[in-house]
Scaffold this motif. Structure first.
Motif, PDB file in Angstrom:
ATOM      1  N   LYS A   1      16.051   4.364  14.864  1.00  0.00           N
ATOM      2  CA  LYS A   1      14.773   4.544  14.168  1.00  0.00           C
ATOM      3  C   LYS A   1      14.662   5.913  13.495  1.00  0.00           C
ATOM      4  O   LYS A   1      14.272   6.010  12.334  1.00  0.00           O
ATOM      5  CB  LYS A   1      13.644   4.347  15.184  1.00  0.00           C
ATOM      6  N   ALA A   2      15.023   6.970  14.199  1.00  0.00           N
ATOM      7  CA  ALA A   2      14.903   8.320  13.632  1.00  0.00           C
ATOM      8  C   ALA A   2      15.846   8.512  12.448  1.00  0.00           C
ATOM      9  O   ALA A   2      15.462   9.110  11.430  1.00  0.00           O
ATOM     10  CB  ALA A   2      15.176   9.378  14.702  1.00  0.00           C
ATOM     11  N   ALA A   3      17.062   7.989  12.549  1.00  0.00           N
ATOM     12  CA  ALA A   3      18.038   8.137  11.462  1.00  0.00           C
ATOM     13  C   ALA A   3      17.615   7.343  10.229  1.00  0.00           C
ATOM     14  O   ALA A   3      17.761   7.813   9.098  1.00  0.00           O
ATOM     15  CB  ALA A   3      19.419   7.700  11.940  1.00  0.00           C
TER      16      ALA A   3
ATOM     17  N   LEU B   1       6.751  -1.031  12.994  1.00  0.00           N
ATOM     18  CA  LEU B   1       7.481  -2.298  12.967  1.00  0.00           C
ATOM     19  C   LEU B   1       8.962  -2.187  13.312  1.00  0.00           C
ATOM     20  O   LEU B   1       9.571  -3.181  13.700  1.00  0.00           O
ATOM     21  CB  LEU B   1       7.328  -2.970  11.588  1.00  0.00           C
ATOM     22  N   HIS B   2       9.547  -1.008  13.152  1.00  0.00           N
ATOM     23  CA  HIS B   2      10.975  -0.856  13.434  1.00  0.00           C
ATOM     24  C   HIS B   2      11.261  -0.753  14.929  1.00  0.00           C
ATOM     25  O   HIS B   2      10.551  -0.051  15.661  1.00  0.00           O
ATOM     26  CB  HIS B   2      11.531   0.394  12.760  1.00  0.00           C
ATOM     27  N   ASP B   3      12.312  -1.427  15.354  1.00  0.00           N
ATOM     28  CA  ASP B   3      12.830  -1.299  16.713  1.00  0.00           C
ATOM     29  C   ASP B   3      13.514   0.067  16.844  1.00  0.00           C
ATOM     30  O   ASP B   3      14.009   0.615  15.849  1.00  0.00           O
ATOM     31  CB  ASP B   3      13.844  -2.424  16.966  1.00  0.00           C
ATOM     32  N   GLU B   4      13.551   0.607  18.038  1.00  0.00           N
ATOM     33  CA  GLU B   4      14.212   1.905  18.266  1.00  0.00           C
ATOM     34  C   GLU B   4      15.678   1.888  17.845  1.00  0.00           C
ATOM     35  O   GLU B   4      16.230   2.901  17.429  1.00  0.00           O
ATOM     36  CB  GLU B   4      14.105   2.321  19.733  1.00  0.00           C
ATOM     37  N   ASN B   5      16.327   0.733  17.934  1.00  0.00           N
ATOM     38  CA  ASN B   5      17.763   0.623  17.636  1.00  0.00           C
ATOM     39  C   ASN B   5      18.039  -0.098  16.317  1.00  0.00           C
ATOM     40  O   ASN B   5      19.096  -0.703  16.146  1.00  0.00           O
ATOM     41  CB  ASN B   5      18.473  -0.089  18.787  1.00  0.00           C
ATOM     42  N   ILE B   6      17.110  -0.011  15.371  1.00  0.00           N
ATOM     43  CA  ILE B   6      17.273  -0.683  14.082  1.00  0.00           C
ATOM     44  C   ILE B   6      18.577  -0.280  13.403  1.00  0.00           C
ATOM     45  O   ILE B   6      19.046   0.858  13.553  1.00  0.00           O
ATOM     46  CB  ILE B   6      16.075  -0.381  13.153  1.00  0.00           C
ATOM     47  N   VAL B   7      19.150  -1.223  12.656  1.00  0.00           N
ATOM     48  CA  VAL B   7      20.321  -0.950  11.827  1.00  0.00           C
ATOM     49  C   VAL B   7      19.919  -1.225  10.384  1.00  0.00           C
ATOM     50  O   VAL B   7      19.386  -2.291  10.072  1.00  0.00           O
ATOM     51  CB  VAL B   7      21.516  -1.845  12.221  1.00  0.00           C
TER      52      VAL B   7
ATOM     53  N   GLN C   1       0.821  -1.215   0.000  1.00  0.00           N
ATOM     54  CA  GLN C   1       0.000   0.000   0.000  1.00  0.00           C
ATOM     55  C   GLN C   1       0.857   1.268   0.000  1.00  0.00           C
ATOM     56  O   GLN C   1       0.335   2.364   0.171  1.00  0.00           O
ATOM     57  CB  GLN C   1      -0.907   0.000   1.224  1.00  0.00           C
ATOM     58  N   ASN C   2       2.178   1.099  -0.148  1.00  0.00           N
ATOM     59  CA  ASN C   2       3.120   2.228  -0.140  1.00  0.00           C
ATOM     60  C   ASN C   2       3.104   2.986   1.189  1.00  0.00           C
ATOM     61  O   ASN C   2       3.286   4.202   1.228  1.00  0.00           O
ATOM     62  CB  ASN C   2       2.835   3.175  -1.312  1.00  0.00           C
ATOM     63  N   LYS C   3       2.908   2.292   2.288  1.00  0.00           N
ATOM     64  CA  LYS C   3       2.854   2.910   3.613  1.00  0.00           C
ATOM     65  C   LYS C   3       4.178   2.704   4.351  1.00  0.00           C
ATOM     66  O   LYS C   3       4.245   2.085   5.409  1.00  0.00           O
ATOM     67  CB  LYS C   3       1.678   2.345   4.404  1.00  0.00           C
ATOM     68  N   TRP C   4       5.250   3.259   3.778  1.00  0.00           N
ATOM     69  CA  TRP C   4       6.595   3.077   4.330  1.00  0.00           C
ATOM     70  C   TRP C   4       6.744   3.756   5.685  1.00  0.00           C
ATOM     71  O   TRP C   4       7.416   3.228   6.572  1.00  0.00           O
ATOM     72  CB  TRP C   4       7.637   3.570   3.324  1.00  0.00           C
ATOM     73  N   ASN C   5       6.135   4.920   5.864  1.00  0.00           N
ATOM     74  CA  ASN C   5       6.218   5.585   7.169  1.00  0.00           C
ATOM     75  C   ASN C   5       5.576   4.738   8.261  1.00  0.00           C
ATOM     76  O   ASN C   5       6.104   4.653   9.374  1.00  0.00           O
ATOM     77  CB  ASN C   5       5.572   6.977   7.134  1.00  0.00           C
ATOM     78  N   GLU C   6       4.458   4.101   7.942  1.00  0.00           N
ATOM     79  CA  GLU C   6       3.794   3.257   8.931  1.00  0.00           C
ATOM     80  C   GLU C   6       4.639   2.028   9.267  1.00  0.00           C
ATOM     81  O   GLU C   6       4.690   1.596  10.421  1.00  0.00           O
ATOM     82  CB  GLU C   6       2.408   2.843   8.449  1.00  0.00           C
ATOM     83  N   ILE C   7       5.323   1.476   8.265  1.00  0.00           N
ATOM     84  CA  ILE C   7       6.253   0.365   8.528  1.00  0.00           C
ATOM     85  C   ILE C   7       7.284   0.815   9.544  1.00  0.00           C
ATOM     86  O   ILE C   7       7.552   0.136  10.537  1.00  0.00           O
ATOM     87  CB  ILE C   7       6.935  -0.113   7.231  1.00  0.00           C
ATOM     88  N   GLN C   8       7.883   1.972   9.291  1.00  0.00           N
ATOM     89  CA  GLN C   8       8.939   2.466  10.174  1.00  0.00           C
ATOM     90  C   GLN C   8       8.409   2.786  11.564  1.00  0.00           C
ATOM     91  O   GLN C   8       9.053   2.477  12.567  1.00  0.00           O
ATOM     92  CB  GLN C   8       9.605   3.691   9.545  1.00  0.00           C
TER      93      GLN C   8
ATOM     94  N   ILE D   1      11.430  -5.173  13.899  1.00  0.00           N
ATOM     95  CA  ILE D   1      12.514  -5.269  12.926  1.00  0.00           C
ATOM     96  C   ILE D   1      13.750  -4.619  13.533  1.00  0.00           C
ATOM     97  O   ILE D   1      13.733  -3.427  13.849  1.00  0.00           O
ATOM     98  CB  ILE D   1      12.131  -4.592  11.602  1.00  0.00           C
ATOM     99  N   VAL D   2      14.814  -5.418  13.711  1.00  0.00           N
ATOM    100  CA  VAL D   2      16.045  -4.912  14.323  1.00  0.00           C
ATOM    101  C   VAL D   2      17.127  -4.614  13.303  1.00  0.00           C
ATOM    102  O   VAL D   2      18.066  -3.875  13.578  1.00  0.00           O
ATOM    103  CB  VAL D   2      16.581  -5.853  15.428  1.00  0.00           C
ATOM    104  N   SER D   3      17.019  -5.236  12.102  1.00  0.00           N
ATOM    105  CA  SER D   3      17.976  -4.910  11.042  1.00  0.00           C
ATOM    106  C   SER D   3      17.345  -5.158   9.685  1.00  0.00           C
ATOM    107  O   SER D   3      16.453  -6.005   9.545  1.00  0.00           O
ATOM    108  CB  SER D   3      19.271  -5.692  11.192  1.00  0.00           C
ATOM    109  N   GLU D   4      17.817  -4.388   8.732  1.00  0.00           N
ATOM    110  CA  GLU D   4      17.420  -4.558   7.338  1.00  0.00           C
ATOM    111  C   GLU D   4      18.666  -4.348   6.494  1.00  0.00           C
ATOM    112  O   GLU D   4      19.430  -3.410   6.715  1.00  0.00           O
ATOM    113  CB  GLU D   4      16.307  -3.578   6.945  1.00  0.00           C
ATOM    114  N   THR D   5      18.894  -5.265   5.563  1.00  0.00           N
ATOM    115  CA  THR D   5      20.050  -5.190   4.675  1.00  0.00           C
ATOM    116  C   THR D   5      19.548  -5.294   3.253  1.00  0.00           C
ATOM    117  O   THR D   5      18.782  -6.205   2.925  1.00  0.00           O
ATOM    118  CB  THR D   5      21.044  -6.334   4.972  1.00  0.00           C
ATOM    119  N   PHE D   6      19.959  -4.332   2.434  1.00  0.00           N
ATOM    120  CA  PHE D   6      19.500  -4.255   1.047  1.00  0.00           C
ATOM    121  C   PHE D   6      20.615  -4.648   0.097  1.00  0.00           C
ATOM    122  O   PHE D   6      21.767  -4.247   0.283  1.00  0.00           O
ATOM    123  CB  PHE D   6      19.014  -2.839   0.728  1.00  0.00           C
ATOM    124  N   PHE D   7      20.271  -5.420  -0.909  1.00  0.00           N
ATOM    125  CA  PHE D   7      21.201  -5.849  -1.959  1.00  0.00           C
ATOM    126  C   PHE D   7      20.649  -5.417  -3.296  1.00  0.00           C
ATOM    127  O   PHE D   7      19.513  -5.740  -3.642  1.00  0.00           O
ATOM    128  CB  PHE D   7      21.352  -7.380  -1.918  1.00  0.00           C
ATOM    129  N   TYR D   8      21.463  -4.644  -4.035  1.00  0.00           N
ATOM    130  CA  TYR D   8      21.064  -4.216  -5.381  1.00  0.00           C
ATOM    131  C   TYR D   8      22.275  -3.944  -6.215  1.00  0.00           C
ATOM    132  O   TYR D   8      23.374  -3.916  -5.734  1.00  0.00           O
ATOM    133  CB  TYR D   8      20.148  -2.986  -5.357  1.00  0.00           C
TER     134      TYR D   8
END
Length: 121
Positions: free
Chosen positions: A51-53, A26-32, A16-23, A114-121
């Motif tokens: 999370k803020a960064a 679902l994101h932990d305060e100390n996400i990497v 639904q393109n709701k990226w702000n709501e995901i963050q 969610i404590v970490s997310e790693t992107f590959f492209y």
């Protein structure tokens, strides 16, 4: 929430393109958040903590988009405390030609966040 439940909610919101709501939800305060090293020359921060960064990094990226022609998010694959998704976008960034981007995200969940997310492209 279990990893499966977080993955399902992530997919629902991403579709639904709701990226702000995901963050926000679902994101932990100390996400990497990690990006590939080849992004550094383009000014992409390789590792972002907190999370803020991570939200600020995402907001800055979205601000660079002139036109989002289409987007696709695959259904998640879950294994243990991880899930992965494929993200595809047909996008025109400000001052650049239209392009197709494809990436795989590997996302780690702990204690329902969610404590970490790693992107590959």
């Amino acid at each position: 929430m279990t990893t499966q439940e977080v993955a399902a909610r992530y997919y629902e919101l991403a579709s639904q393109n709701k990226w702000n709501e995901i963050q926000e939800t679902l994101h932990d305060e100390n996400i990497v958040s990690r990006e590939p090293e080849h992004g550094a020359p383009a000014g992409i921060e390789i590792s972002t903590r907190g999370k803020a960064a991570v939200k600020a990094k995402s907001d800055a990226h979205r601000a660079m988009i002139e036109t989002m022609h289409s987007r696709y998010t695959s259904e998640p694959l879950v294994a243990g405390k991880f899930f992965t998704i494929v993200l595809k976008r047909d996008v025109t960034y400000k001052g650049r030609p239209r392009a197709i981007s494809e990436e795989i995200a590997v996302i780690e969940v702990k204690d329902g966040k969610i404590v970490s997310e790693t992107f590959f492209y």
